[in-house]
Write a protein that holds these residues in place. Structure first.
Motif, PDB file in Angstrom:
ATOM      1  N   SER A  63       0.830  -1.206   0.000  1.00  0.00           N
ATOM      2  CA  SER A  63       0.000   0.000   0.000  1.00  0.00           C
ATOM      3  C   SER A  63       0.865   1.257   0.000  1.00  0.00           C
ATOM      4  O   SER A  63       2.042   1.212   0.381  1.00  0.00           O
ATOM      5  N   VAL A  64       0.274   2.356  -0.445  1.00  0.00           N
ATOM      6  CA  VAL A  64       0.952   3.655  -0.400  1.00  0.00           C
ATOM      7  C   VAL A  64       0.075   4.636   0.365  1.00  0.00           C
ATOM      8  O   VAL A  64      -1.159   4.549   0.311  1.00  0.00           O
ATOM      9  N   ASN A  65       0.722   5.540   1.094  1.00  0.00           N
ATOM     10  CA  ASN A  65      -0.006   6.595   1.810  1.00  0.00           C
ATOM     11  C   ASN A  65       0.153   7.897   1.032  1.00  0.00           C
ATOM     12  O   ASN A  65       1.290   8.310   0.763  1.00  0.00           O
ATOM     13  N   VAL A  66      -0.955   8.513   0.678  1.00  0.00           N
ATOM     14  CA  VAL A  66      -0.883   9.740  -0.126  1.00  0.00           C
ATOM     15  C   VAL A  66      -1.969  10.725   0.290  1.00  0.00           C
ATOM     16  O   VAL A  66      -2.968  10.343   0.897  1.00  0.00           O
ATOM     17  N   SER A  67      -1.752  11.999  -0.059  1.00  0.00           N
ATOM     18  CA  SER A  67      -2.847  12.955   0.001  1.00  0.00           C
ATOM     19  C   SER A  67      -2.802  13.764  -1.292  1.00  0.00           C
ATOM     20  O   SER A  67      -1.715  13.942  -1.869  1.00  0.00           O
ATOM     21  N   ASP A  68      -3.970  14.204  -1.744  1.00  0.00           N
ATOM     22  CA  ASP A  68      -4.058  15.036  -2.945  1.00  0.00           C
ATOM     23  C   ASP A  68      -3.274  14.461  -4.119  1.00  0.00           C
ATOM     24  O   ASP A  68      -2.400  15.135  -4.684  1.00  0.00           O
ATOM     25  N   CYS A  69      -3.590  13.282  -4.513  1.00  0.00           N
ATOM     26  CA  CYS A  69      -2.720  12.603  -5.473  1.00  0.00           C
ATOM     27  C   CYS A  69      -3.489  11.478  -6.169  1.00  0.00           C
ATOM     28  O   CYS A  69      -4.423  10.917  -5.603  1.00  0.00           O
ATOM     29  N   ALA A  70      -3.044  11.164  -7.398  1.00  0.00           N
ATOM     30  CA  ALA A  70      -3.604  10.011  -8.109  1.00  0.00           C
ATOM     31  C   ALA A  70      -2.710   8.798  -7.875  1.00  0.00           C
ATOM     32  O   ALA A  70      -1.485   8.933  -7.793  1.00  0.00           O
ATOM     33  N   VAL A  71      -3.340   7.638  -7.766  1.00  0.00           N
ATOM     34  CA  VAL A  71      -2.604   6.372  -7.655  1.00  0.00           C
ATOM     35  C   VAL A  71      -3.226   5.454  -8.704  1.00  0.00           C
ATOM     36  O   VAL A  71      -4.354   4.995  -8.548  1.00  0.00           O
ATOM     37  N   VAL A  72      -2.511   5.247  -9.812  1.00  0.00           N
ATOM     38  CA  VAL A  72      -3.113   4.566 -10.965  1.00  0.00           C
ATOM     39  C   VAL A  72      -2.342   3.285 -11.286  1.00  0.00           C
ATOM     40  O   VAL A  72      -1.122   3.317 -11.430  1.00  0.00           O
ATOM     41  N   THR A  73      -3.083   2.197 -11.390  1.00  0.00           N
ATOM     42  CA  THR A  73      -2.438   0.912 -11.673  1.00  0.00           C
ATOM     43  C   THR A  73      -2.861   0.380 -13.039  1.00  0.00           C
ATOM     44  O   THR A  73      -4.042   0.379 -13.374  1.00  0.00           O
ATOM     45  N   SER A  74      -1.866  -0.066 -13.814  1.00  0.00           N
ATOM     46  CA  SER A  74      -2.125  -0.819 -15.042  1.00  0.00           C
ATOM     47  C   SER A  74      -1.652  -2.236 -14.787  1.00  0.00           C
ATOM     48  O   SER A  74      -0.504  -2.441 -14.392  1.00  0.00           O
ATOM     49  N   GLY A  75      -2.531  -3.210 -14.992  1.00  0.00           N
ATOM     50  CA  GLY A  75      -2.126  -4.582 -14.688  1.00  0.00           C
ATOM     51  C   GLY A  75      -2.641  -5.563 -15.719  1.00  0.00           C
ATOM     52  O   GLY A  75      -3.678  -5.340 -16.344  1.00  0.00           O
ATOM     53  N   THR A  76      -1.927  -6.665 -15.850  1.00  0.00           N
ATOM     54  CA  THR A  76      -2.325  -7.699 -16.817  1.00  0.00           C
ATOM     55  C   THR A  76      -3.657  -8.324 -16.426  1.00  0.00           C
ATOM     56  O   THR A  76      -4.374  -8.851 -17.265  1.00  0.00           O
ATOM     57  N   TYR A  77      -3.970  -8.277 -15.126  1.00  0.00           N
ATOM     58  CA  TYR A  77      -5.166  -8.962 -14.620  1.00  0.00           C
ATOM     59  C   TYR A  77      -6.448  -8.156 -14.835  1.00  0.00           C
ATOM     60  O   TYR A  77      -7.543  -8.649 -14.603  1.00  0.00           O
ATOM     61  N   GLU A  78      -6.313  -6.891 -15.289  1.00  0.00           N
ATOM     62  CA  GLU A  78      -7.509  -6.049 -15.413  1.00  0.00           C
ATOM     63  C   GLU A  78      -8.415  -6.493 -16.560  1.00  0.00           C
ATOM     64  O   GLU A  78      -9.629  -6.420 -16.466  1.00  0.00           O
TER      65      GLU A  78
END
Ligand code: AMP
Ligand code: MG
Length: 327
Positions: free
Chosen positions: A218-233
């Motif tokens: 996990s990542v801890n963030v504020s005011d930010c995008a967290v975008v994942t590209s994955g083979t499983y999507e």
């Protein structure tokens, strides 16, 4: 299918009704072929504006919808479009230029061949793949004001960037209502507005590519995008082989470089979305070289064996049982 989709967007399900000023309002939508969950700590009245913004973006960027600007542009190859869509295409082209074509929105004919757009999946033969690939190049996109021209048979697929763009638009709406705490999950795109209501950072889990239900880190963030590209999507299987939806524009094949997912952490949701796809195509070594020169994002790479590699700048906001810091 389309009517269900429109209905789902229009009649979004109000999950929590007890919304007053600064209490939690949560709404779920179905758009851009994915479930979108929006949680806002603030006035529930904003949800109707959010709902129209999602419907508008869904309509504008769906290249299968004959009412969409992208559909019309793909057919006519020369069209004056809205300034917003023209700006988004320009931003996509800028990422293509920066990543030496790893990200390329002219991938549409190749996506069609694999059947990713209508779920009629099949493995294309080499001749068809080569003729579709001949149309793929971001250098075939030209701008004159808001008029976009496509040469060489190019057509556009904004699937790798549109959700990020929508997250930025929704973020603007939320902030314009002076709401300082909200979190959106648009498929693999998470956008955190401000911090949690108690002032601490949001913790965003990153899925295990081997088991979608399990969070690996996990990542801890504020005011930010967290975008994942994955083979499983998005993927299909034929003869024991898995074919996923992130395509190398140089080969027309699903990228096969031992990566299972790439997560980008960046203030700009549109850029985060394009980069998560691009870095996946580039592979971990090239992607890290690119990240070192860029200074505006961090990244988490997960390989097929679930091993985790992170860029140094995210270390203090990252947790996992074990991981390596790239250097
Ligand atoms: P994402 O989930 O953001 O990585 O986006 C994947 C989607 O982007 C695919 O379903 C395609 O619509 C599109 N796409 C696939 N490969 C590429 C690529 N190399 N460059 C740009 N878009 C792509
Ligand atoms: Mg993307």
């Amino acid at each position: 299918m389309k009517s269900i989709k429109i209905l789902s967007v229009t009649i979004s399900i109000l999950l929590l009704c007890s919304c007053g000023q600064n209490s939690l309002c949560e709404n779920t939508f179905f758009a851009m072929d994915t479930v979108m969950d929006i949680k806002i700590y603030g006035d529930k009245n904003i949800m109707s504006e959010i709902s129209s913004c999602i419907s508008d973006a869904d309509r504008a960027f769906d290249r299968n919808n004959s009412d969409s600007e992208i559909f019309k542009l793909n057919i006519s190859k020369n069209l004056e479009i809205s300034p917003e869509t023209a700006a988004l295409i320009q931003k996509a082209v800028a990422v293509s230029e920066d990543t030496d074509g790893a990200f390329d929105i002219t991938i549409a004919p190749v996506m069609d061949l694999w059947g990713f757009y209508n779920q009629q999946y099949h493995v294309p033969d080499t001749v068809s793949l080569n003729s579709a690939l001949a149309c793929v190049s971001y250098k075939n996109i030209f701008f004159s004001g808001n008029t976009v021209s496509l040469s060489g048979g190019a057509s556009l697929d904004l699937g790798g960037i549109a959700k990020g763009y929508l997250s930025d638009k929704l973020c603007d709406i939320i902030k314009s209502h002076n709401i300082s705490s909200a979190i959106m999950s648009l498929g693999g795109n998470v956008y955190c507005v401000g911090s949690k209501p108690n002032g601490s950072k949001w913790t965003i889990g990153i899925r295990s590519p081997k088991n979608n239900a399990e969070l690996l880190c996990s990542v801890n963030v504020s005011d930010c995008a967290v975008v994942t590209s994955g083979t499983y999507e998005r993927y299909f299987e034929r003869d024991g082989q898995r074919y996923h939806h992130i395509i190398d524009p140089k080969t027309g094949l699903p990228v096969d470089n031992n990566l299972a997912s790439v997560t980008v952490i960046c203030k700009d949701g549109t850029r985060a979305d394009a980069l998560s796809t691009a870095l996946f195509v580039m592979g971990i070594d090239k992607a890290f070289e690119f990240q070192k020169k860029s200074h505006d994002f961090e990244a988490v790479f997960i390989k097929n064996d679930n091993s985790i590699y992170i860029t140094p700048g995210i270390e203090h906001d990252f947790s996992a049982d074990s991981y390596k810091i790239l250097n």
